[in-house]
Design a protein around this motif. Structure first.
Motif, PDB file in Angstrom:
ATOM      1  N   GLU A  41      70.867  44.861  57.871  1.00 10.43           N
ATOM      2  CA  GLU A  41      70.413  45.529  56.690  1.00 10.43           C
ATOM      3  C   GLU A  41      71.633  45.506  55.447  1.00 10.43           C
ATOM      4  OE1 GLU A  41      67.372  45.618  56.071  1.00 10.43           O
ATOM      5  OE2 GLU A  41      66.877  45.456  58.334  1.00 10.43           O
ATOM      6  N   ALA A  42      72.774  45.841  55.969  1.00 11.46           N
ATOM      7  CA  ALA A  42      73.872  45.820  54.889  1.00 11.46           C
ATOM      8  C   ALA A  42      74.096  44.348  54.404  1.00 11.46           C
ATOM      9  CB  ALA A  42      75.108  46.484  55.507  1.00 11.46           C
ATOM     10  N   ILE A  43      74.074  43.316  55.009  1.00  5.87           N
ATOM     11  CA  ILE A  43      74.192  42.167  54.574  1.00  5.87           C
ATOM     12  C   ILE A  43      73.194  41.627  53.824  1.00  5.87           C
ATOM     13  CG2 ILE A  43      74.118  39.859  55.359  1.00  5.87           C
ATOM     14  CD1 ILE A  43      75.936  40.582  58.058  1.00  5.87           C
ATOM     15  N   GLU A  44      71.746  42.088  54.161  1.00  2.00           N
ATOM     16  CA  GLU A  44      70.790  41.944  53.017  1.00  2.00           C
ATOM     17  C   GLU A  44      70.887  42.681  51.785  1.00  2.00           C
ATOM     18  OE1 GLU A  44      67.200  42.769  55.557  1.00  2.00           O
ATOM     19  OE2 GLU A  44      67.685  41.305  57.073  1.00  2.00           O
ATOM     20  N   ALA A  45      71.500  43.710  51.826  1.00  2.00           N
ATOM     21  CA  ALA A  45      71.686  44.420  50.686  1.00  2.00           C
ATOM     22  C   ALA A  45      72.688  43.803  49.761  1.00  2.00           C
ATOM     23  CB  ALA A  45      72.086  46.079  50.865  1.00  2.00           C
ATOM     24  N   GLU A  48      71.139  40.596  48.097  1.00  2.00           N
ATOM     25  CA  GLU A  48      70.331  41.004  46.965  1.00  2.00           C
ATOM     26  C   GLU A  48      71.221  41.665  45.763  1.00  2.00           C
ATOM     27  OE1 GLU A  48      67.487  39.791  46.718  1.00  2.00           O
ATOM     28  OE2 GLU A  48      67.062  39.565  48.962  1.00  2.00           O
ATOM     29  N   ALA A  49      72.360  42.179  45.990  1.00  2.00           N
ATOM     30  CA  ALA A  49      73.246  42.660  45.111  1.00  2.00           C
ATOM     31  C   ALA A  49      73.577  41.412  44.101  1.00  2.00           C
ATOM     32  CB  ALA A  49      74.125  43.580  45.366  1.00  2.00           C
ATOM     33  N   VAL A  50      74.161  40.517  45.029  1.00  2.00           N
ATOM     34  CA  VAL A  50      74.732  39.220  44.355  1.00  2.00           C
ATOM     35  C   VAL A  50      73.741  38.554  43.748  1.00  2.00           C
ATOM     36  CG1 VAL A  50      75.702  36.924  45.123  1.00  2.00           C
ATOM     37  CG2 VAL A  50      76.584  39.266  46.074  1.00  2.00           C
ATOM     38  N   ARG A  51      72.587  38.451  44.339  1.00  2.00           N
ATOM     39  CA  ARG A  51      71.390  37.901  43.311  1.00  2.00           C
ATOM     40  C   ARG A  51      70.799  38.451  41.984  1.00  2.00           C
ATOM     41  NH1 ARG A  51      67.166  36.376  48.493  1.00  2.00           N
ATOM     42  NH2 ARG A  51      68.654  34.473  49.334  1.00  2.00           N
ATOM     43  N   GLY A  52      71.153  39.798  42.047  1.00  2.00           N
ATOM     44  CA  GLY A  52      70.870  40.532  40.973  1.00  2.00           C
ATOM     45  C   GLY A  52      69.291  41.137  40.964  1.00  2.00           C
ATOM     46  N   ASP A  53      68.830  40.934  42.071  1.00  2.00           N
ATOM     47  CA  ASP A  53      67.102  41.205  42.124  1.00  2.00           C
ATOM     48  C   ASP A  53      67.140  42.933  42.245  1.00  2.00           C
ATOM     49  OD1 ASP A  53      64.577  41.776  43.035  1.00  2.00           O
ATOM     50  OD2 ASP A  53      64.327  39.985  43.631  1.00  2.00           O
ATOM     51  N   ARG A  54      66.966  43.654  41.213  1.00  2.00           N
ATOM     52  CA  ARG A  54      67.108  45.190  41.404  1.00  2.00           C
ATOM     53  C   ARG A  54      65.870  45.667  42.503  1.00  2.00           C
ATOM     54  NH1 ARG A  54      69.326  48.106  36.946  1.00  2.00           N
ATOM     55  NH2 ARG A  54      67.575  49.649  37.377  1.00  2.00           N
ATOM     56  N   ALA A  55      64.681  44.881  42.354  1.00  2.00           N
ATOM     57  CA  ALA A  55      63.696  45.543  43.005  1.00  2.00           C
ATOM     58  C   ALA A  55      63.922  45.133  44.566  1.00  2.00           C
ATOM     59  CB  ALA A  55      62.308  44.974  42.768  1.00  2.00           C
ATOM     60  N   ALA A  56      64.572  44.123  44.934  1.00  2.00           N
ATOM     61  CA  ALA A  56      64.944  43.603  46.122  1.00  2.00           C
ATOM     62  C   ALA A  56      66.097  44.633  46.768  1.00  2.00           C
ATOM     63  CB  ALA A  56      65.038  42.248  46.392  1.00  2.00           C
ATOM     64  N   LEU A  57      66.927  44.553  45.896  1.00  2.00           N
ATOM     65  CA  LEU A  57      68.033  45.711  46.392  1.00  2.00           C
ATOM     66  C   LEU A  57      67.828  47.051  46.381  1.00  2.00           C
ATOM     67  CD1 LEU A  57      71.166  46.076  46.660  1.00  2.00           C
ATOM     68  CD2 LEU A  57      71.489  46.026  44.087  1.00  2.00           C
ATOM     69  N   THR A  58      66.858  47.588  45.766  1.00  3.28           N
ATOM     70  CA  THR A  58      66.282  48.864  46.030  1.00  3.28           C
ATOM     71  C   THR A  58      65.799  48.887  47.321  1.00  3.28           C
ATOM     72  OG1 THR A  58      65.979  49.496  43.662  1.00  3.28           O
ATOM     73  CG2 THR A  58      64.873  50.530  45.195  1.00  3.28           C
ATOM     74  N   LEU A  65      70.264  52.854  54.276  1.00  6.01           N
ATOM     75  CA  LEU A  65      70.166  54.309  54.437  1.00  6.01           C
ATOM     76  C   LEU A  65      69.631  54.633  55.682  1.00  6.01           C
ATOM     77  CD1 LEU A  65      69.736  55.823  50.630  1.00  6.01           C
ATOM     78  CD2 LEU A  65      71.974  55.656  52.005  1.00  6.01           C
ATOM     79  N   TYR A  66      68.429  54.114  55.882  1.00  6.09           N
ATOM     80  CA  TYR A  66      67.560  54.557  57.146  1.00  6.09           C
ATOM     81  C   TYR A  66      68.351  54.173  58.336  1.00  6.09           C
ATOM     82  CZ  TYR A  66      64.135  53.588  60.895  1.00  6.09           C
ATOM     83  OH  TYR A  66      63.880  53.727  62.151  1.00  6.09           O
ATOM     84  N   HIS A  67      68.828  52.879  58.205  1.00  6.81           N
ATOM     85  CA  HIS A  67      69.551  52.414  59.312  1.00  6.81           C
ATOM     86  C   HIS A  67      70.894  52.977  59.832  1.00  6.81           C
ATOM     87  CE1 HIS A  67      65.981  49.390  59.409  1.00  6.81           C
ATOM     88  NE2 HIS A  67      66.434  49.478  60.830  1.00  6.81           N
ATOM     89  N   MET A  68      71.460  53.259  58.788  1.00  6.92           N
ATOM     90  CA  MET A  68      72.679  53.938  58.902  1.00  6.92           C
ATOM     91  C   MET A  68      72.599  55.317  59.530  1.00  6.92           C
ATOM     92  SD  MET A  68      75.678  55.654  56.436  1.00  6.92           S
ATOM     93  CE  MET A  68      74.628  56.685  55.487  1.00  6.92           C
ATOM     94  N   MET A  69      71.587  56.000  59.106  1.00  8.19           N
ATOM     95  CA  MET A  69      71.110  57.348  59.826  1.00  8.19           C
ATOM     96  C   MET A  69      70.602  57.267  61.144  1.00  8.19           C
ATOM     97  SD  MET A  69      71.300  59.771  57.455  1.00  8.19           S
ATOM     98  CE  MET A  69      71.092  60.196  55.766  1.00  8.19           C
ATOM     99  N   VAL A  70      69.955  56.321  61.438  1.00  4.75           N
ATOM    100  CA  VAL A  70      69.639  55.920  62.908  1.00  4.75           C
ATOM    101  C   VAL A  70      71.046  55.653  63.731  1.00  4.75           C
ATOM    102  CG1 VAL A  70      68.608  54.384  64.529  1.00  4.75           C
ATOM    103  CG2 VAL A  70      67.114  54.883  62.553  1.00  4.75           C
ATOM    104  N   MET A  71      71.709  54.889  63.292  1.00  3.78           N
ATOM    105  CA  MET A  71      73.169  54.730  63.716  1.00  3.78           C
ATOM    106  C   MET A  71      73.978  56.034  64.027  1.00  3.78           C
ATOM    107  SD  MET A  71      76.261  52.303  62.541  1.00  3.78           S
ATOM    108  CE  MET A  71      76.451  52.909  61.132  1.00  3.78           C
ATOM    109  N   LEU A  72      73.739  56.985  63.014  1.00  3.60           N
ATOM    110  CA  LEU A  72      74.589  58.012  63.394  1.00  3.60           C
ATOM    111  C   LEU A  72      73.989  59.128  64.324  1.00  3.60           C
ATOM    112  CD1 LEU A  72      75.132  59.121  59.507  1.00  3.60           C
ATOM    113  CD2 LEU A  72      76.937  58.541  61.117  1.00  3.60           C
TER     114      LEU A  72
END
Length: 102
Positions: A41-45, A48-58, A65-72
């Motif tokens: 998920e971090a790679i996908e974000a 999208e940050a590099v592409r500049g697609d705000r909606a996709a980045l959101t 955030l969700y998957h980080m919490m699951v990992m924790l």
């Protein structure tokens, strides 16, 4: 929803049926799988940050955030510990904090 709410939901789903809860399924697969999913998920974000697609980045940021919490949760690291670390770091400049790591 706050991050505290999200973390509480994730920890509550630990005991849910893995066939009916994505969170329970992830947690049942162990910390390594949870970490792998977070990384994906971090790679996908990043993409999208590099592409500049705000909606996709959101959308991808929400997944991160969700998957980080699951990992924790998979490693029994309370969100409060992470927040306490952020509070500790806020007491000094970011540059000083980075220099202290060397």
């Amino acid at each position: 929803m706050t991050l505290d709410d999200l973390y509480a939901t994730i920890t509550a789903r630990r005991t849910a049926d893995a066939d009916s809860s994505w969170t329970a399924k992830l947690l049942s697969e162990g910390p390594e799988k949870c970490a792998e999913k977070f990384g994906e998920e971090a790679i996908e974000a990043i993409i999208e940050a590099v592409r500049g697609d705000r909606a996709a980045l959101t959308r991808e940021a929400a997944d991160v955030l969700y998957h980080m919490m699951v990992m924790l949760a998979a490693r029994d690291v309370p969100l409060s510990d992470v927040m306490a670390e952020l509070d500790r770091r806020q007491a000094q400049s970011g540059l000083a904090e980075k220099a202290a790591r060397r």
